[in-house]
Design an enzyme around this catalytic site. Structure first.
Site, PDB file in Angstrom:
ATOM      1  N   LYS A 143       0.851  -1.190   0.000  1.00  0.00           N
ATOM      2  CA  LYS A 143       0.000   0.000   0.000  1.00  0.00           C
ATOM      3  C   LYS A 143       0.882   1.233   0.000  1.00  0.00           C
ATOM      4  CE  LYS A 143      -4.485   0.871   0.297  1.00  0.00           C
ATOM      5  NZ  LYS A 143      -5.572  -0.068  -0.017  1.00  0.00           N
TER       6      LYS A 143
HETATM    7  N1  GLU Z   1      -7.128   0.322  -3.171  1.00  0.00           N
HETATM    8  C1  GLU Z   1      -7.944  -0.829  -3.431  1.00  0.00           C
HETATM    9  C2  GLU Z   1      -8.013  -1.727  -2.221  1.00  0.00           C
HETATM   10  O1  GLU Z   1      -7.877  -1.287  -1.112  1.00  0.00           O
HETATM   11  C3  GLU Z   1      -7.533  -1.547  -4.714  1.00  0.00           C
HETATM   12  C4  GLU Z   1      -6.172  -2.141  -4.722  1.00  0.00           C
HETATM   13  C5  GLU Z   1      -5.730  -2.685  -6.073  1.00  0.00           C
HETATM   14  O2  GLU Z   1      -6.522  -2.725  -6.987  1.00  0.00           O
HETATM   15  O3  GLU Z   1      -4.565  -3.069  -6.160  1.00  0.00           O
HETATM   16  O4  GLU Z   1      -8.304  -2.890  -2.310  1.00  0.00           O
END
Ligand code: GLU
Length: 477
Positions: free
Chosen positions: A107
């Protein structure tokens, strides 16, 4: 938002992890290895804006590399910090394992109020942040693939993809370095709606199981269910729109930054969103329903389903006991703290956990990544062949009917639907639906077969941790 006597977001995720591991036959060493965040890179960079140098702080955390690339969004918000990014990265590991997208967890975040900058400034900031991450392989098609999260969307992903391509001019897979791009820049149909669509598929699957529904004290299907949604951003908006327009659910309240709109007759989500778009994201002044200034209290209002789709930690020890919803679906990441989770479990509230409920985004990201690596749009080879085969069948039925004087006529709308081959959007939705159903089955099996697991969240952790552990073991760890 969090009461001061509560653990941090990362600690809260770790406590949930520990609660599940206590029920597993896992060596303490391996459990610890899975739990810890492998690394967090902090970057501080300057960008010349409005005649002076502005310094920004950003992060990219890699929680687990048991599979690569690692995957997870990039968030733009003032509240971004290391603890939060690490918690979100851990949730990505468990989410990807649960829905079987072949990624580790990561993240990123940038401490910024995106509304404080214009488009050109945001592009300069994003490109500079991306540059810092790309040069350390923290954005890379085979190693680390970001996506949108709170405060970012297609536009930012297109800038990141372009920045990567500029720095890697001969990488034929450059587009796969980030997902959530707009379709004209290598994205996929259905990615913007994906997380909300996944919420809808998750609830549909839950309501296919009357025994599960019975645990909430509710009965029947989604039709007529009263839903409160917190947050009308990308996730909350799509979820509320689909559930009300396609499943007959009633959105009786929407909570946002400037209060809440309540309407027992059901809120027109499209109308409300258009009002917000025209009024700097504010609900106030919306001509239908009732506006109240104190939004947080509306989380405690009576309803059938509560969908927190905004920030983490909004249901905490301070308000959990007053929550009346018998069913909560976590469309946000981490909206319920560990302490609140224990209180809600004690009350018999059923929680469809974040790592499952909001996995639609990363699932469709996976499809986009595969599309980028295969360099071809889904359905391009099969669509017309599928239509031709269906047409053969229809023509043969019509011929038989005419030959034998049976007088059959196929309904026009059946013919239209049967003769239409699947395009990319139809295939994406089908893949997402299948993913949400399969993952629910895997959680549910444990929920029902191991009463000590107690709830869907612990069941989800059990499934995920077991899968991650198996991958580590097969690597010789
Ligand atoms: N930000 C989104 C999540 O928390 C998508 C992550 C992604 O598609 O890699 O799942």
């Amino acid at each position: 938002m969090l009461a001061t006597n509560e653990p941090s977001f990362r600690e809260s995720v770790d406590l949930m992890f520990d609660r599940a591991v206590a029920l597993m036959d896992l060596s303490p060493g391996l459990a610890q290895k899975i739990k810890v965040c492998n690394s967090t890179y902090t970057v501080r960079f300057g960008v010349r804006l409005r005649g002076k140098i502005e310094t920004f702080v950003g992060y990219r955390s890699v929680h687990s590399e048991h599979m690569e690339p690692v995957k997870g969004g990039i968030r733009y918000a003032l509240g971004v910090n290391q603890d939060e990014v690490e918690a979100l990265a851990a949730l990505m590991t468990y989410k990807c394992a649960l829905v079987e997208t072949p990624f580790g967890g990561s993240k990123g975040g940038l401490c910024i109020d995106p509304r404080a900058w214009d488009e050109h400034e945001l592009e300069q900031i994003t490109r500079r942040f991306a540059y810092e991450l790309i040069k350390r392989d923290l954005i890379h098609p085979a190693q680390n693939v970001p996506a949108p999260d709170m405060g970012t969307g297609e536009r930012e992903m297109a800038w990141i993809a372009d920045q990567y391509a500029r720095m890697n001019t001969t990488d034929i897979n450059a587009k796969a370095c980030v997902t959530g791009k707009p379709p004209h820049a290598g994205g996929i149909q259905g990615r913007v709606e994906a997380t909300g669509r996944g919420v809808q598929y998750a609830l549909r699957e839950f309501f296919r199981h009357p025994e599960d529904v019975a645990k909430t004290g509710l009965s029947g299907g989604l039709e007529g269910k009263r839903i409160i949604v917190q947050g009308l951003g990308n996730v909350g908006y799509h979820a509320a729109k689909f559930l009300s327009e396609e499943d007959g659910a009633r959105i009786v309240a929407v909570i946002e930054r400037d209060g809440a709109i309540l309407d027992d007759a059901g809120i027109d989500i499209e109308g409300l969103r258009q009002h917000m778009n025209a009024h700097q994201g504010r609900l106030a002044g919306y001509p239908h329903g009732r506006h109240v200034a104190e939004g947080a209290a509306v989380l405690e209002a009576p309803c059938d389903i509560l969908i927190p789709a905004a920030l983490e930690g909004v249901i905490h020890k301070g308000n959990a006991a007053r929550i009346q919803a018998p069913l909560i679906l976590e469309a946000a990441n981490g909206p319920i703290t560990f302490g609140a989770d224990e209180i809600l479990r004690g009350k018999g509230c059923v929680i469809i956990p974040d790592m499952y409920a909001n996995a639609g985004g990363v699932t469709v990201s996976y499809f986009e990544w595969v599309k980028n690596l295969s360099h071809i749009r889904f359905g391009r080879m099969q669509r017309r062949a599928e239509e031709a085969r269906s047409r053969l069948l229809v023509e043969e039925l019509e011929r038989l009917s005419a030959d034998k004087g049976l007088g059959w006529t196929l309904a026009e709308d059946f013919k239209d639907r049967f003769l239409t081959g699947s395009d990319e959007l139809a295939l994406v939705r089908s893949g997402l639906d299948d993913t949400m159903r399969t993952a629910y089955q895997s959680m549910r099996e444990i929920w029902h077969s191991r009463p000590e697991a107690g709830d869907l969240r612990t069941a989800a952790y059990l499934v995920s941790i077991d899968r991650v552990a198996k991958t580590y073991r097969s690597k010789g760890l």
